[in-house]
Design a protein around this motif. Sequence first.
Motif, mmCIF file in Angstrom:
data_model
loop_
_atom_site.group_PDB
_atom_site.id
_atom_site.type_symbol
_atom_site.label_atom_id
_atom_site.label_comp_id
_atom_site.label_asym_id
_atom_site.label_seq_id
_atom_site.Cartn_x
_atom_site.Cartn_y
_atom_site.Cartn_z
ATOM 1 N N UNK A 182 -7.423 -11.598 32.220
ATOM 2 C CA UNK A 182 -6.166 -10.896 32.506
ATOM 3 C C UNK A 182 -6.417 -9.539 33.173
ATOM 4 N N UNK A 183 -5.441 -9.144 33.956
ATOM 5 C CA UNK A 183 -5.522 -7.858 34.666
ATOM 6 C C UNK A 183 -4.916 -6.742 33.807
ATOM 7 N N UNK A 199 -15.679 -11.326 24.308
ATOM 8 C CA UNK A 199 -15.745 -11.057 25.747
ATOM 9 C C UNK A 199 -14.406 -10.459 26.171
ATOM 10 N N UNK A 200 -14.441 -9.253 26.681
ATOM 11 C CA UNK A 200 -13.209 -8.531 27.031
ATOM 12 C C UNK A 200 -12.943 -8.598 28.538
ATOM 13 N N UNK A 201 -11.720 -8.219 28.968
ATOM 14 C CA UNK A 201 -11.444 -8.200 30.407
ATOM 15 C C UNK A 201 -12.411 -7.301 31.182
ATOM 16 N N UNK A 204 -15.590 -9.299 31.557
ATOM 17 C CA UNK A 204 -15.569 -10.509 32.385
ATOM 18 C C UNK A 204 -15.261 -10.232 33.860
ATOM 19 N N UNK A 205 -14.546 -9.132 34.120
ATOM 20 C CA UNK A 205 -14.252 -8.794 35.530
ATOM 21 C C UNK A 205 -15.542 -8.659 36.337
ATOM 22 N N UNK A 206 -16.573 -8.119 35.698
ATOM 23 C CA UNK A 206 -17.850 -7.906 36.385
ATOM 24 C C UNK A 206 -18.397 -9.236 36.897
ATOM 25 N N UNK A 221 -17.452 -16.420 26.869
ATOM 26 C CA UNK A 221 -16.008 -16.676 26.840
ATOM 27 C C UNK A 221 -15.362 -16.121 25.576
ATOM 28 N N UNK A 222 -15.689 -16.684 24.388
ATOM 29 C CA UNK A 222 -15.081 -16.121 23.173
ATOM 30 C C UNK A 222 -15.899 -14.909 22.716
ATOM 31 N N UNK A 223 -17.176 -15.137 22.430
ATOM 32 C CA UNK A 223 -18.005 -14.062 21.860
ATOM 33 C C UNK A 223 -18.904 -13.422 22.919
ATOM 34 N N UNK A 224 -19.175 -12.126 22.693
ATOM 35 C CA UNK A 224 -20.040 -11.412 23.649
ATOM 36 C C UNK A 224 -21.494 -11.405 23.186
#
Length: 280
Positions: A182-183, A199-201, A204-206, A221-224
């Motif tokens: 999401x943006x 995993x946060x926006x 993941x944007x990177x 995806x779920x966990x970082x």
Amino acid sequence: MDLIVEYFTNMPTTHRSLLLVGGLTFFFLMENAFPFFKQDYNKWRHSGMNLFFTLTTVLVNFSMAFLLVASTLWVTDNRFGLINWWNVPLWAQVIFGLLLMDLIGAYLAHWVQHNVQWMWKFHLIHHTDQHLDTTSANRHHPGESVIRFGFTILAVFIVGAPVWLIFLYQSASLLATQFNHSNMNIPEKLDSALSYIVATPRMHRVHHHYREPYSNTNYGNIFSFWDRLFGTFTKVDNTKLVYGLDTHMDIKETESIWELLKIPFVPYRDRIEYEEEEKL
Ligand SMILES: [Zn+2]
């Protein structure tokens, strides 16, 4: 814990559909109200295309669901897989089960698709989106959906996943991908704190930056935890990111469903090697 297991054992299809539509709507409204990038694009046209690919993902998963059912019945009946071999309490089965399903069904599946050329040709369609938002979450070529399905089956066998774990994992995985694509502008400190677990926006944007090596980081995806554990974690100032994929920047191609569907079947384009390393 018993309630969670009972609910997900009998999770109705309507609830699964509601989760897909409800999650998309929620993050869509949130990113409209609090956008990170003020992207100049036709959001409805963009959503329409990504929803087409979401629909094909649903269709692939639906038409192959019988394999998932057969696999979970087999591992449960034969007491096969880690969960059945460890003798651990239910709460531990929930936590470790979810962690392992995410590791094999998402992190490993994603990493392999970046490292095996024929699989990358399917996965790159996901990376061609030059305007990342929550609708990008399931912008997957139908071929990628089949590959991911294969990894989910593999995870079921390794973990010994009962039916409740599959539904719990798929629900969490769906909300996670809608969230991290999401943006939405989450305050940096909050995002940073959350990124120790999920995993946060901003993380993941990177992964959606147009060139390597950044596009080969933050696969989670779920966990970082997996990115941190396997050395694929990066933290980058998101304002400098450019979305898309350097080998496929022409919007005549990346904004056409037909052109995107063809990509895995046309000659491969090598990743671009740059003379200067980019430091974001
Ligand atoms: Zn990727």
